[in-house]
Design a protein around this motif. Sequence first.
Motif, short mmCIF file in Angstrom:
data_model
loop_
_atom_site.label_atom_id
_atom_site.label_comp_id
_atom_site.label_asym_id
_atom_site.label_seq_id
_atom_site.Cartn_x
_atom_site.Cartn_y
_atom_site.Cartn_z
N UNK A 157 -46.55 49.05 -82.31
CA UNK A 157 -45.60 50.14 -82.11
C UNK A 157 -46.14 51.44 -82.70
N UNK A 158 -45.69 52.55 -82.15
CA UNK A 158 -46.07 53.87 -82.66
C UNK A 158 -45.10 54.29 -83.77
N UNK A 159 -45.49 55.34 -84.51
CA UNK A 159 -44.71 55.81 -85.65
C UNK A 159 -44.04 57.13 -85.33
N UNK A 160 -42.70 57.15 -85.37
CA UNK A 160 -41.98 58.41 -85.19
C UNK A 160 -42.21 59.36 -86.36
N UNK A 161 -42.41 58.80 -87.56
CA UNK A 161 -42.60 59.64 -88.74
C UNK A 161 -43.82 60.53 -88.61
N UNK A 162 -44.82 60.11 -87.83
CA UNK A 162 -46.02 60.91 -87.65
C UNK A 162 -45.87 61.94 -86.54
N UNK A 163 -44.80 61.81 -85.75
CA UNK A 163 -44.62 62.72 -84.61
C UNK A 163 -43.52 63.75 -84.85
N UNK A 164 -42.60 63.49 -85.78
CA UNK A 164 -41.43 64.35 -85.94
C UNK A 164 -41.40 65.02 -87.30
N UNK A 165 -40.88 66.23 -87.31
CA UNK A 165 -40.58 66.96 -88.54
C UNK A 165 -39.07 67.21 -88.53
N UNK A 166 -38.36 66.66 -89.51
CA UNK A 166 -36.90 66.71 -89.53
C UNK A 166 -36.46 67.41 -90.82
N UNK A 167 -35.56 68.39 -90.70
CA UNK A 167 -35.15 69.15 -91.88
C UNK A 167 -33.77 69.75 -91.67
N UNK A 168 -33.15 70.13 -92.79
CA UNK A 168 -31.91 70.90 -92.78
C UNK A 168 -32.23 72.33 -93.17
N UNK A 169 -31.65 73.29 -92.45
CA UNK A 169 -31.84 74.70 -92.79
C UNK A 169 -31.34 74.97 -94.20
N UNK A 170 -31.99 75.93 -94.85
CA UNK A 170 -31.54 76.42 -96.16
C UNK A 170 -31.36 75.29 -97.16
N UNK A 171 -32.21 74.26 -97.06
CA UNK A 171 -32.21 73.12 -97.98
C UNK A 171 -30.86 72.41 -98.01
N UNK A 172 -30.12 72.48 -96.91
CA UNK A 172 -28.87 71.74 -96.81
C UNK A 172 -27.81 72.18 -97.80
N UNK A 173 -27.59 73.49 -97.93
CA UNK A 173 -26.62 74.00 -98.90
C UNK A 173 -25.20 73.97 -98.34
N UNK A 174 -24.26 73.53 -99.17
CA UNK A 174 -22.83 73.52 -98.84
C UNK A 174 -22.08 74.09 -100.03
#
Length: 609
Positions: A157-174
């Motif tokens: 199987x291939x690795x999604x972790x090597x293909x995707x960059x996932x993040x929240x804007x502004x370090x996820x501030x609430x």
Amino acid sequence: MSQTDPKAASIGGAATISITVIDTATGAPALQSGVTSTLSVTLTNTGAAIALANGAQPATLTLYLPEYIPASALAAMAISLDQWQFEVSTTLGALILSYAGTDPGEWLGDLAFEITGVLCDGPASAGSFQVNFSHMPGAPAQLSQPLPLTEAPQPGNASLAQALQVSLDNQGSVFVSTALDPLSNSLFLNIRNIADQPLYTGTGTPSEAQITVSFTYGDTSGALAPAATNAPTTPPLGSAWNITGEVYVDQTEGWRVLPSEPQDRQPVWRLAPETGNTDLIGTGAHSNVTFRFGNIISLTAVGHTQMTLSFTGFRKNDTTLYDSLVLTLGIVKQVAPPTRGLLSFFGTHPPVISVPDDKSPVTIPLRWSMGGVNAVQLFTSFPGIAPVTRTYATPPNTPKPLDYDGESVIIPSTSQSGLVTTTLQALDAQGAFLNALQFSCYLQLMVFVDPRDNKTYPISLLNSKYWMTRNLDYNESGSFAYNNMQSNADTYGRLYTSSASSVLTPPAGWHVPTLQDWQDLVNSFATPQAAYQALTGTGTGQLAAQLGGKYVPSASTSQFADLSVRGYYQAVNGATPSFVTFDGTTQTVLLGGTLPADAALSVRYVKDT
């Protein structure tokens, strides 16, 4: 008897409880289908100590496993925790821990235990792990964490972790608030394909791909917001059931957000590709999709919590699957600033933006959050970009206490790399200055423009250095076109002696690679053979080394040799000329060797650091 962690220190006031649940084998907050697992559960109280009663009404933890685990599977599970009694409740469909210490105790710090024998054979599914607290004054009624079920990794199987960059804007501030003065927040989830090809390249439709999104629920500092079991008809203020999900910016062929389903015990959002989406997430200008989770009102204490994402059903092509992927993204809950103005200002792209050539426009997406702002003005340092003005409220209307906006700055083109700074100013109703924030990004032109003849050459970041990915073709004394044919120079570049000015004095900011530069690049691969395959590849971002032959003066009839057989490249080794060979006959890369000093070879440049 005390259950206090001696490393913990009370900060006074109410209990501040968070939860962490992971599979001990993978370290991930998820279970794998068909695999018997051990769950590590840690409940952390960093606030005031909680009394643990014993006797007829003991302190009790009721543990609800995810919805996808059948009640019949609970009998195989076990928990061993000193001074606590374990039992399986078939009536509740839950695991029970009751405090059974000889004397009453207290809990401060970590309360950690393991659940063994956890097994589910079902398909990938969303789910949550929930703890209900009973007879524990100061503890919340319940606390839960997402715990999805995923498919176990499979060879090939291939690795999604090597293909995707996932993040929240502004370090996820609430920003947390109170029921008397609630603030509605938004979180922006960015998912970017960083591979050099679309996420899916098959011929079918990747309709099974799905991303489930959920949060840690409860009314403590370690949770985003409480969520009563099953969706109420009218959720109260501050309930996680009020949170909305939508596609905010979609550069792909289309995604959609599906709301929670009736069987979901707590809020879950399912992100799925639209019917006509044939590559899931593309490349370049089509490589990003942003989702907005809005109407987040957190009536909880400040602290850290998290968003959990589970990627399932993804395919790379018709024959290759991606392994399931579970990610947790941190969220920081903080007190809103007491003054009016901009709260944050940021770009949604990485701070270094690759520009493919000197003719393409460059888009810089910007976002900001603000409180009590009537208008903003946006200024860009790049020449010729007009200021942008946005007005949000004019008297008698008043601005929102918390609001979000964004703008994309478009640079028509650039002929050189450089820093671009954007300045955002906040204004009140009279146009008076409130505050200002800046965001800077670096435009990295992915071409080298030779100032001597204005020819352009693509470049790529390889092993932390920028390399030209086409052979130099500057006509000067000491250079030759193979067989003295211009068509060969157009394809393979020219061949240069070690005394040519292009080798001795390259344009400012660039140099002929040293033998060490070449060695570091080749050594970044497992073998010289692997290096040859990768470095002669012609895909996006590859070196694309060419087999351009060589020129060696001799008395023979042909002074040119090895075109399409070997590629020879100039290398600097101190004061001694050297070279690197890409050998097409052995499919390998050779470093160094002996050639006549007046031999002419291909040239690539590396950017100075």
